[in-house]
Design an enzyme around this catalytic site. Structure first.
Site, PDB file in Angstrom:
ATOM      1  N   ASP A 135       0.843  -1.193   0.000  1.00  0.00           N
ATOM      2  CA  ASP A 135       0.000   0.000   0.000  1.00  0.00           C
ATOM      3  C   ASP A 135       0.882   1.249   0.000  1.00  0.00           C
ATOM      4  O   ASP A 135       1.756   1.392   0.865  1.00  0.00           O
ATOM      5  CB  ASP A 135      -0.904  -0.013   1.237  1.00  0.00           C
ATOM      6  CG  ASP A 135      -2.081   0.928   1.076  1.00  0.00           C
ATOM      7  OD1 ASP A 135      -2.408   1.292  -0.076  1.00  0.00           O
ATOM      8  OD2 ASP A 135      -2.675   1.305   2.097  1.00  0.00           O
ATOM      9  N   HIS A 142      -3.822  13.876   0.956  1.00  0.00           N
ATOM     10  CA  HIS A 142      -4.006  12.949   2.086  1.00  0.00           C
ATOM     11  C   HIS A 142      -2.793  13.005   3.022  1.00  0.00           C
ATOM     12  O   HIS A 142      -2.941  13.119   4.237  1.00  0.00           O
ATOM     13  CB  HIS A 142      -4.198  11.526   1.549  1.00  0.00           C
ATOM     14  CG  HIS A 142      -4.267  10.478   2.617  1.00  0.00           C
ATOM     15  ND1 HIS A 142      -5.297  10.413   3.534  1.00  0.00           N
ATOM     16  CD2 HIS A 142      -3.426   9.456   2.937  1.00  0.00           C
ATOM     17  CE1 HIS A 142      -5.091   9.395   4.357  1.00  0.00           C
ATOM     18  NE2 HIS A 142      -3.961   8.800   4.019  1.00  0.00           N
ATOM     19  N   GLU A 207     -10.623   3.599   3.696  1.00  0.00           N
ATOM     20  CA  GLU A 207      -9.729   4.406   2.863  1.00  0.00           C
ATOM     21  C   GLU A 207     -10.050   4.102   1.411  1.00  0.00           C
ATOM     22  O   GLU A 207      -9.985   2.948   0.965  1.00  0.00           O
ATOM     23  CB  GLU A 207      -8.256   4.118   3.176  1.00  0.00           C
ATOM     24  CG  GLU A 207      -7.823   4.702   4.519  1.00  0.00           C
ATOM     25  CD  GLU A 207      -6.303   4.709   4.717  1.00  0.00           C
ATOM     26  OE1 GLU A 207      -5.604   3.914   4.068  1.00  0.00           O
ATOM     27  OE2 GLU A 207      -5.829   5.530   5.535  1.00  0.00           O
ATOM     28  N   GLU A 209      -9.175   3.860  -2.212  1.00  0.00           N
ATOM     29  CA  GLU A 209      -7.904   3.714  -2.925  1.00  0.00           C
ATOM     30  C   GLU A 209      -8.129   3.069  -4.290  1.00  0.00           C
ATOM     31  O   GLU A 209      -9.132   2.402  -4.524  1.00  0.00           O
ATOM     32  CB  GLU A 209      -6.931   2.853  -2.110  1.00  0.00           C
ATOM     33  CG  GLU A 209      -6.709   3.373  -0.693  1.00  0.00           C
ATOM     34  CD  GLU A 209      -5.443   2.845  -0.049  1.00  0.00           C
ATOM     35  OE1 GLU A 209      -4.604   2.250  -0.756  1.00  0.00           O
ATOM     36  OE2 GLU A 209      -5.302   3.040   1.179  1.00  0.00           O
ATOM     37  N   ASP A 241      -8.938   0.132   2.044  1.00  0.00           N
ATOM     38  CA  ASP A 241      -7.934  -0.245   3.047  1.00  0.00           C
ATOM     39  C   ASP A 241      -8.477   0.132   4.420  1.00  0.00           C
ATOM     40  O   ASP A 241      -8.182   1.188   4.968  1.00  0.00           O
ATOM     41  CB  ASP A 241      -6.624   0.494   2.740  1.00  0.00           C
ATOM     42  CG  ASP A 241      -5.567   0.257   3.802  1.00  0.00           C
ATOM     43  OD1 ASP A 241      -5.562  -0.827   4.384  1.00  0.00           O
ATOM     44  OD2 ASP A 241      -4.751   1.174   4.039  1.00  0.00           O
ATOM     45  N   ARG A 245      -8.022   3.590  13.462  1.00  0.00           N
ATOM     46  CA  ARG A 245      -7.187   4.772  13.690  1.00  0.00           C
ATOM     47  C   ARG A 245      -6.582   4.840  15.089  1.00  0.00           C
ATOM     48  O   ARG A 245      -5.476   5.351  15.267  1.00  0.00           O
ATOM     49  CB  ARG A 245      -8.000   6.043  13.422  1.00  0.00           C
ATOM     50  CG  ARG A 245      -8.519   6.173  12.013  1.00  0.00           C
ATOM     51  CD  ARG A 245      -7.394   6.213  10.994  1.00  0.00           C
ATOM     52  NE  ARG A 245      -7.911   6.439   9.652  1.00  0.00           N
ATOM     53  CZ  ARG A 245      -7.182   6.290   8.547  1.00  0.00           C
ATOM     54  NH1 ARG A 245      -5.904   5.916   8.633  1.00  0.00           N
ATOM     55  NH2 ARG A 245      -7.714   6.502   7.362  1.00  0.00           N
ATOM     56  N   GLN A 248      -3.747   2.502  15.109  1.00  0.00           N
ATOM     57  CA  GLN A 248      -2.697   3.081  14.265  1.00  0.00           C
ATOM     58  C   GLN A 248      -1.916   4.166  15.001  1.00  0.00           C
ATOM     59  O   GLN A 248      -0.686   4.210  14.961  1.00  0.00           O
ATOM     60  CB  GLN A 248      -3.341   3.665  12.994  1.00  0.00           C
ATOM     61  CG  GLN A 248      -2.338   4.217  11.988  1.00  0.00           C
ATOM     62  CD  GLN A 248      -3.035   4.799  10.754  1.00  0.00           C
ATOM     63  OE1 GLN A 248      -4.263   4.761  10.641  1.00  0.00           O
ATOM     64  NE2 GLN A 248      -2.251   5.338   9.839  1.00  0.00           N
ATOM     65  N   LYS A 261      -4.033  -2.071  10.117  1.00  0.00           N
ATOM     66  CA  LYS A 261      -4.424  -2.157   8.708  1.00  0.00           C
ATOM     67  C   LYS A 261      -4.388  -3.571   8.143  1.00  0.00           C
ATOM     68  O   LYS A 261      -4.590  -3.750   6.949  1.00  0.00           O
ATOM     69  CB  LYS A 261      -3.510  -1.250   7.875  1.00  0.00           C
ATOM     70  CG  LYS A 261      -3.850   0.224   8.076  1.00  0.00           C
ATOM     71  CD  LYS A 261      -2.841   1.121   7.420  1.00  0.00           C
ATOM     72  CE  LYS A 261      -3.244   2.577   7.551  1.00  0.00           C
ATOM     73  NZ  LYS A 261      -4.322   2.972   6.618  1.00  0.00           N
ATOM     74  N   THR A 265      -8.789  -5.982   4.019  1.00  0.00           N
ATOM     75  CA  THR A 265      -8.708  -5.060   2.881  1.00  0.00           C
ATOM     76  C   THR A 265      -9.683  -5.587   1.838  1.00  0.00           C
ATOM     77  O   THR A 265      -9.607  -6.760   1.460  1.00  0.00           O
ATOM     78  CB  THR A 265      -7.282  -5.034   2.289  1.00  0.00           C
ATOM     79  OG1 THR A 265      -6.352  -4.706   3.321  1.00  0.00           O
ATOM     80  CG2 THR A 265      -7.180  -4.007   1.174  1.00  0.00           C
ATOM     81  N   GLU A 379      -9.943  12.205   7.726  1.00  0.00           N
ATOM     82  CA  GLU A 379      -9.842  13.536   7.113  1.00  0.00           C
ATOM     83  C   GLU A 379     -11.210  14.194   6.966  1.00  0.00           C
ATOM     84  O   GLU A 379     -11.359  15.393   7.168  1.00  0.00           O
ATOM     85  CB  GLU A 379      -9.242  13.422   5.705  1.00  0.00           C
ATOM     86  CG  GLU A 379      -7.793  13.061   5.647  1.00  0.00           C
ATOM     87  CD  GLU A 379      -7.409  12.776   4.207  1.00  0.00           C
ATOM     88  OE1 GLU A 379      -7.075  13.716   3.476  1.00  0.00           O
ATOM     89  OE2 GLU A 379      -7.475  11.598   3.801  1.00  0.00           O
TER      90      GLU A 379
HETATM   91 CA    CA Z   1      -3.987   3.011   2.903  1.00  0.00          CA
END
Ligand code: CA
Length: 433
Positions: A135, A142, A207, A209, A241, A245, A248, A261, A265, A379
């Site tokens: 990834d 971002h 996420e 992607e 993904d 948080r 993380q 993560k 996925t 975000e």
């Molecule tokens: Ca990602």
């Protein structure tokens, strides 16, 4: 054989209305299963799927090589990916012939109905055996947004504009669209807490992607130029993904993402081949005057980015119960990603890492300059400080159990219309703890 895929011709299979994004100019491929059919490859045309195993057995690909025909009868894409761009061009040329207006070979075949199955009756699988998954972190918006939340004085680290940043992900937990995703438990420590604790993540996120499937790779110890890399990318698919948080934030220093993560996925089922994306290619990478030039091994005058519209939609459990349609959370475009797909692949192999057919690499969260174009909740709600109101009367800082996230996308066709990218859908189930 006709080789001009750019002509806006129509298939004899209906592809109008809601199916117009799956016309003769698109022909995405998937691995699917259906009642009475074990896992196999299929091509989407309108609201139908062409069963490649049955079509090959019926002799419709007899003009192709033995290896090409064998690859079309496999349950996953790896053998086809390994054959490379010249074979991909031959296969899709024949597909456009068979599904185009001038060829009766499939249309008038006695077994046509058994080779073309309704799309609603198929179950989509992960399209290839994905050996390795990587990834990246290629959106400057971002990277700057996330960096400014975690490091207000130093949002974009000094290496970011020089090196395509990525991490090795986990292939074992890649799942197909429609698969439920269990809320992970993990270790986290809010800033105000004295000690860390272990439990269900309180800040589940998606996420948005773009993923890229790798064709022929490179032997260990050899690298790929950007141009070689561009020829080895088979196609694109939407990727979610999923990210925890709170886990993380506590674990990511000093070595980057790990358990936050690797629990799930989700990938779309339909893969759009690069050879259908000629109308979406744009000169790239985009650089401003004050950006550093890429180092020579990341430079190729023919390099390209992709003009892809991408969206995130949400539907809560209450919305489903009340019959409320999903709500759009964000809408962006892939065009202004800082690193091109070919740069990411060339960089990946630059130290001698062996890439293999069926490897998947993803772009990192696709975010644009506006609030509405931010591709994750972190975000979009600015770390929960700007909650989003849902039509069921609740609000979201992060995702709740029962929420379904749907990624959608489209691309301009070289024939003038738009191609619909296969959607990527996943619903959050409660933690097992
Ligand atoms: Ca990602």
């Amino acid at each position: 054989m006709s080789t001009d895929a750019s002509l806006p011709r129509s298939s004899w299979v209906p592809t109008s209305g809601a199916e117009s994004g799956f016309g003769l100019d698109h022909l995405p491929i998937a691995s699917f299963s259906a009642e009475g059919r074990g896992r196999r490859l299929g091509i989407r045309i309108g609201a139908h799927v062409l069963d490649l195993a049955r079509a090959t057995e019926a002799g419709l690909f007899d003009g192709l090589s033995v290896q090409e025909r064998e690859a079309l009868r496999k349950p996953e894409m790896n053998a086809l990916l390994a054959l490379g761009a010249p074979s991909w061009a031959r296969v899709w040329s024949r597909l456009r012939e068979l599904l185009g207006p001038d060829c009766p070979a499939l249309r008038d075949h006695a077994d046509c109905k058994s080779m073309l199955v309704p799309e609603w009756g198929v179950s989509l699988r992960v399209p290839a055996h994905i050996g390795d998954y990587t990834d990246f972190y290629a959106s400057i918006h971002h990277a700057t947004n996330v960096g400014s939340m975690f490091r207000p004085d130093n949002p974009l680290l000094p290496n970011w504009k020089h090196v395509p940043i990525g991490y090795h992900g986990r292939a074992s937990t890649i799942v197909a669209t429609g698969t439920a995703v269990r809320r992970p438990s993990g270790q986290r420590k809010p800033p105000e807490a004295a000690e860390p604790t272990f439990g269900p993540s309180q800040s589940m996120d998606h996420e948005l992607e773009m993923g890229f499937l790798v064709g022929p790779g490179n032997p260990m110890g050899q690298s790929l130029s950007v141009e070689e890399a561009s020829q080895r990318i088979f196609g694109v698919l939407l990727v979610n993904d999923w990210s925890a948080r709170d886990v993380q934030a506590w674990e990511y220093q000093p070595l980057g993402p790990f358990l936050a993560k690797n629990f799930a996925t989700t990938v779309a089922g339909w893969v759009t081949p690069m050879l259908s994306l000629g109308g979406a290619k744009r000169p790239g990478p985009i650089r401003r005057a004050d950006d550093p030039a890429p180092l020579p091994y990341l430079r190729w005058p023919g390099d390209w980015g992709l003009d892809l519209d991408v969206e995130v939609w949400i539907q809560s459990a209450v919305m489903r119960e009340r019959g409320l349609e999903p709500m759009r959370l964000s809408a962006g475009n892939y065009t202004d990603m800082f690193w091109t797909p070919s740069q990411m692949l060339a960089h990946h192999a630059s130290g001698g890492c062996a890439m293999q057919p069926g490897d998947l690499f993803a772009s990192g969260t696709i975010s644009g300059p506006t609030k509405e174009s931010r591709g994750c909740m972190l975000e979009r709600t600015w770390r929960g400080t700007e909650p989003i109101a849902l039509p069921d009367g609740t609000e979201r800082k992060f995702l709740q159990d029962g929420d379904e996230i749907i990624l959608r996308g489209s691309a301009p066709s070289s024939g003038g219309g738009r191609l619909t990218l296969g959607e990527c859908r996943g619903r959050i189930e409660p933690s097992q703890h």
